[in-house]
Design a protein around this motif. Structure first.
Motif, PDB file in Angstrom:
ATOM      1  N   PRO A   1       6.356  -0.987   7.675  1.00 20.37           N
ATOM      2  CA  PRO A   1       6.774   0.093   6.776  1.00 20.37           C
ATOM      3  C   PRO A   1       7.984  -0.339   5.944  1.00 20.37           C
ATOM      4  CG  PRO A   1       7.549   0.526   9.006  1.00 20.37           C
ATOM      5  CD  PRO A   1       6.720  -0.737   9.074  1.00 20.37           C
TER       6      PRO A   1
ATOM      7  N   THR B   1       0.862  -1.182   0.000  1.00 19.04           N
ATOM      8  CA  THR B   1       0.000   0.000   0.000  1.00 19.04           C
ATOM      9  C   THR B   1       0.895   1.228   0.000  1.00 19.04           C
ATOM     10  OG1 THR B   1      -1.699  -1.150   1.281  1.00 19.04           O
ATOM     11  CG2 THR B   1      -1.806   1.256   1.221  1.00 19.04           C
TER      12      THR B   1
ATOM     13  N   ARG C   1      12.540  -0.010   5.786  1.00 23.23           N
ATOM     14  CA  ARG C   1      12.325   1.436   5.936  1.00 23.23           C
ATOM     15  C   ARG C   1      13.298   2.003   6.974  1.00 23.23           C
ATOM     16  NH1 ARG C   1       7.573   4.989   6.222  1.00 23.23           N
ATOM     17  NH2 ARG C   1       6.506   3.505   4.829  1.00 23.23           N
TER      18      ARG C   1
ATOM     19  N   LEU D   1       7.414   5.488  -0.394  1.00 26.51           N
ATOM     20  CA  LEU D   1       7.159   4.936   0.929  1.00 26.51           C
ATOM     21  C   LEU D   1       5.899   4.076   0.875  1.00 26.51           C
ATOM     22  CD1 LEU D   1       7.886   8.065   3.167  1.00 26.51           C
ATOM     23  CD2 LEU D   1       9.471   6.320   2.346  1.00 26.51           C
TER      24      LEU D   1
ATOM     25  N   ASP E   1       2.013   4.898   0.802  1.00 25.66           N
ATOM     26  CA  ASP E   1       1.734   5.911   1.809  1.00 25.66           C
ATOM     27  C   ASP E   1       1.288   7.221   1.153  1.00 25.66           C
ATOM     28  OD1 ASP E   1       2.749   3.910   3.371  1.00 25.66           O
ATOM     29  OD2 ASP E   1       4.202   5.162   4.426  1.00 25.66           O
ATOM     30  N   ASP E   2       0.722   8.091   1.953  1.00 23.36           N
ATOM     31  CA  ASP E   2       0.274   9.384   1.444  1.00 23.36           C
ATOM     32  C   ASP E   2       1.437  10.319   1.121  1.00 23.36           C
ATOM     33  OD1 ASP E   2      -2.381   8.698   1.620  1.00 23.36           O
ATOM     34  OD2 ASP E   2      -2.617   9.475   3.657  1.00 23.36           O
TER      35      ASP E   2
ATOM     36  N   HIS F   1       3.706   0.355   2.654  1.00 18.42           N
ATOM     37  CA  HIS F   1       3.490  -0.596   3.748  1.00 18.42           C
ATOM     38  C   HIS F   1       3.103  -1.956   3.170  1.00 18.42           C
ATOM     39  CE1 HIS F   1       3.475   2.704   6.658  1.00 18.42           C
ATOM     40  NE2 HIS F   1       3.427   1.795   7.634  1.00 18.42           N
TER      41      HIS F   1
END
Length: 297
Positions: free
Chosen positions: A64, A41, A108, A57, A43-44, A59
């Motif tokens: 992470p 997924t 990460r 970035l 990240d924003d 997940h």
């Protein structure tokens, strides 16, 4: 769909022309395909980038991670090979890879905290120790420092003349001689050949971990020069240049003469590389380092 940072898009286009522009346009679709394949997924946060890679970035569940896509002509295949050999020892851990597309899935780290955030002398000691930590028994198939040195040696005079002889001739001669004499000198280990302060990030399983390795088979001393010129603006005098070199050599348990020779050679090489690409700050930094180290020789 991600948005590629404009600064990264412009740099790849400037360096690689139409091929760079086409590759940049393909990145959002590549990210979408990889996130599906690896169950990720996004990240924003906006994607990050260096000169060669886009960093997204992501997940996987609650874990992470970082998805990194590198310019296809970079050394990502060798990087994935080396990261597997290091197994997280002093370096970011590799989770998965698709070297054919230049994609790596990585542990990460904290991209907001590199060794640039520490005082120079503390950062240099950490980086020097990492040079030694990352100097390990080489797996087969690595590119060699001898090949790199031969390329430097064969090209310095031609590049110097093409640029109008910007580097003092004696310094070019010294760099050429060192490239010839040091090509196979010293320990022959797998080394991180792009170890600068921005390529060491804060971690959780260890305080500091290297990223973006360019693995080579050769002497660990080859990794010293970037740690000298990268923060040359923090050096107030020739004495500081010598002090920094000595600190890194001692922290990494390195050969002082070999390190000195590689600093000379790589500073001249990088000075010319910077001018070839229209850079102004880095050539001046290299000149400052070389002036300090060659003034009494």
């Amino acid at each position: 769909m991600i948005t590629v940072p404009e600064a990264f898009a412009q740099w790849r286009s400037r360096v690689d022309g139409e091929a760079g522009r086409l590759w940049v346009r393909s990145l959002p679709a590549q990210v979408q395909q990889l996130t599906r394949r690896w169950d990720l997924t996004v990240d924003d946060a906006a994607p990050l980038h260096g000169g060669l890679s886009l960093v997204v970035l992501v997940h996987r569940g609650t874990q992470p991670l970082v998805l990194r896509l590198a310019w296809p002509e970079s050394t990502n295949a060798q990087e994935a090979f080396a990261l597997r050999a290091w197994q997280g020892r002093g370096v970011v851990s590799l989770i998965d890879a698709e070297p054919g597309s230049g994609a790596l899935l990585l542990e990460r780290l904290d991209h907001t905290r590199s060794l640039h955030t520490l005082p120079l002398w503390e950062a240099a000691e950490i980086a020097g120790r990492l040079i030694r930590t990352l100097a390990v028994d080489p797996p087969p198939g690595l590119a060699t420092l001898r090949e790199v040195a031969d390329g430097i040696r064969d090209g310095l005079t031609r590049r110097q003349r093409a640029l109008g002889d910007p580097v003092p001739a004696a310094w070019v001669d010294a760099a050429t001689r060192n490239a010839r004499e040091l090509a196979g000198a010293g320990e022959q280990r797998m080394i991180h050949a792009d170890l600068h302060y921005g390529n060491v990030l804060a971690g959780t399983r260890l305080p500091w971990l290297a990223v973006d390795p360019r693995p080579l088979l050769g002497a660990p001393e080859y990794a010293v020069p970037e740690l000298i010129w990268n923060r040359a603006d923090d050096l107030q005098s020739a004495t500081d240049v010598h002090r920094l070199l000595q600190l890194i050599v001692q922290a990494g348990r390195l050969d002082a003469e070999l390190a000195h020779g590689w600093v000379i050679t790589r500073c001249v090489d990088y000075w010319l590389w910077g001018l070839e690409r229209g850079l102004t700050i880095d050539p001046a930094r290299c000149e400052r380092v070389l002036s300090a180290l060659l003034s009494n020789r």
